[in-house]
Design an enzyme around this catalytic site. Structure first.
Site, short mmCIF file in Angstrom:
data_model
loop_
_atom_site.label_atom_id
_atom_site.label_comp_id
_atom_site.label_asym_id
_atom_site.label_seq_id
_atom_site.Cartn_x
_atom_site.Cartn_y
_atom_site.Cartn_z
N GLY A 194 0.82 -1.21 0.00
CA GLY A 194 0.00 0.00 0.00
C GLY A 194 0.86 1.26 0.00
N ALA A 195 0.22 2.41 0.38
CA ALA A 195 0.90 3.71 0.29
C ALA A 195 1.48 3.87 -1.12
CB ALA A 195 1.98 3.87 1.36
N LEU A 196 0.60 3.68 -2.09
CA LEU A 196 1.05 3.51 -3.47
C LEU A 196 1.53 4.81 -4.10
CD1 LEU A 196 -1.73 1.08 -4.73
CD2 LEU A 196 0.45 0.56 -3.62
N GLU A 204 3.69 6.21 -8.05
CA GLU A 204 3.82 5.94 -9.49
C GLU A 204 4.59 4.64 -9.77
OE1 GLU A 204 1.98 7.54 -11.57
OE2 GLU A 204 2.84 6.38 -13.22
N HIS A 261 4.49 1.78 -8.07
CA HIS A 261 3.54 0.66 -7.99
C HIS A 261 2.59 0.66 -9.20
CE1 HIS A 261 4.29 1.59 -3.58
NE2 HIS A 261 4.61 0.31 -3.62
N SER A 303 9.58 5.85 -3.40
CA SER A 303 9.41 4.90 -2.31
C SER A 303 8.35 5.43 -1.35
CB SER A 303 10.73 4.73 -1.56
OG SER A 303 10.50 4.12 -0.31
P1 AMP Z 1 6.31 -2.09 -1.48
O1 AMP Z 1 4.88 -1.66 -1.38
O2 AMP Z 1 7.28 -1.05 -1.11
O3 AMP Z 1 6.54 -3.42 -0.81
O4 AMP Z 1 6.59 -2.35 -3.02
C1 AMP Z 1 5.75 -3.17 -3.80
C2 AMP Z 1 6.38 -3.39 -5.14
O5 AMP Z 1 6.56 -2.14 -5.80
C3 AMP Z 1 7.76 -4.05 -5.06
O6 AMP Z 1 7.89 -4.98 -6.12
C4 AMP Z 1 8.68 -2.88 -5.25
O7 AMP Z 1 9.94 -3.24 -5.78
C5 AMP Z 1 7.89 -2.05 -6.23
N1 AMP Z 1 8.36 -0.67 -6.22
C6 AMP Z 1 8.48 0.15 -5.14
N2 AMP Z 1 9.01 1.33 -5.51
C7 AMP Z 1 9.24 1.25 -6.85
C8 AMP Z 1 9.81 2.14 -7.83
N3 AMP Z 1 10.23 3.35 -7.49
N4 AMP Z 1 9.90 1.72 -9.10
C9 AMP Z 1 9.47 0.46 -9.45
N5 AMP Z 1 8.94 -0.41 -8.59
C10 AMP Z 1 8.83 -0.03 -7.31
#
Ligand code: AMP
Length: 280
Positions: free
Chosen positions: A33-35, A37, A39, A188
């Site tokens: 979550g906390a999506l 661009e 994601h 992030s």
């Molecule tokens: P998270 O919600 O942080 O666990 O991330 C979920 C998915 O989104 C994971 O596969 C991450 O690698 C991907 N992700 C997070 N930030 C980015 C980004 N800046 N660019 C591409 N993918 C991302």
């Protein structure tokens, strides 16, 4: 159209069964979550490969250490749903913790290889077993044909790719290049913790990695290049956990000249831990 939200494995399986019986393929995008661009790019890339896309939203307690930010982790489901709708996501799986880890839950995926490369695993010992356990569950629960992961979490991408192959889970893990802010900072969910001054400064990680990659391509030894990157970041006020050049697939320390390399870094800026990586 607003995607349907399901919160149980049974409801998820009802939806995916209907797709399968209509011969529709499906991609899954696991998230906490906390999506942003980044994601949403994974969702769009999922839809470029498959007929349907599921996003999962689950802040996985098993991958947080005792001293880590589980309770502080940002959550805003309404905003996430709005963004996923815009990206064309078809279904959201957002289970409560007790749906994922019922009473008596006793199974953990235990890992070697890229999960023991001495990178994130050195600083977050329980992290990848927690990730692999939840990701294996999501793969099995969704029965998806493709799983979309960001290169942003590079060690995680290598771990999950290896895990799916080793456990014969019939899913293709697809890595998507890191989506960045205009100044180069990797997007992030944790960037929102940065103060405005820290935010300006945070792009230095990408800058240091880019410079180190240029040096390596120009023939400088990877260790020398990453040591200067560490020094540059430390001088600029970062507390560096690591900046290192690794084999791009196994994440082992490079052994032979000319093998494909990945530069990988983790550093604290104030109270926020940032990670980033780039190909050489
Ligand atoms: P998270 O919600 O942080 O666990 O991330 C979920 C998915 O989104 C994971 O596969 C991450 O690698 C991907 N992700 C997070 N930030 C980015 C980004 N800046 N660019 C591409 N993918 C991302």
């Amino acid at each position: 159209m607003k995607p349907k939200i399901v919160r149980t494995v049974a409801a998820l399986r009802r939806e995916t069964r209907a797709w399968r019986s209509s011969k529709l393929t499906c991609a899954v995008v696991p998230t906490m979550g906390a999506l942003h661009e980044g994601h949403l790019t994974l969702v769009r890339e999922g839809l470029a490969r498959a007929d349907r896309c599921i996003a999962t939203i689950f802040v996985n307690p098993k991958q947080f250490g005792a001293s880590e930010d589980l309770s502080r982790y940002p959550r805003d489901e309404d905003a996430d749903v709005r963004q996923l709708a815009k990206a064309g996501c078809n279904l959201i799986f957002a289970p409560p913790p007790e749906e994922m880890y019922g009473d008596g839950f006793s199974t953990t995926v235990s890992l070697e290889g890229p999960a023991k490369a001495g990178l994130e695993d050195r600083f977050r010992p329980q992290f990848f077993d927690g990730v692999a356990t939840v990701v294996a569950k999501l793969f099995i629960q969704s029965g998806a044909d493709y799983a979309m992961f960001g290169e942003k979490d590079y060690q995680q991408l290598m771990v999950v790719t290896r895990m799916a192959r080793d456990l014969d889970i019939p899913i293709e893990v697809v890595g998507i290049p890191t989506v960045r802010e205009e100044d180069g900072l990797a997007m992030s969910s944790r960037n929102r913790y940065l103060s405005p001054a820290e935010r300006k400064h945070a792009t230095a990680i990408y800058g240091a990695l880019t410079l180190a990659a240029e040096k390596i391509r120009a023939g400088i030894d990877p260790q020398t290049a990453t040591r200067s990157a560490t020094l540059a970041l430390t001088t600029q006020g970062f507390k560096v956990d690591y900046v290192t050049a690794r084999n791009a697939t196994t994440l082992a320390v490079p052994a032979v000249r000319g093998e494909p390399l990945r530069l990988i870094a983790a550093a604290w800026l104030g109270k926020t831990r940032l990670i980033d990586n780039i190909p050489v």
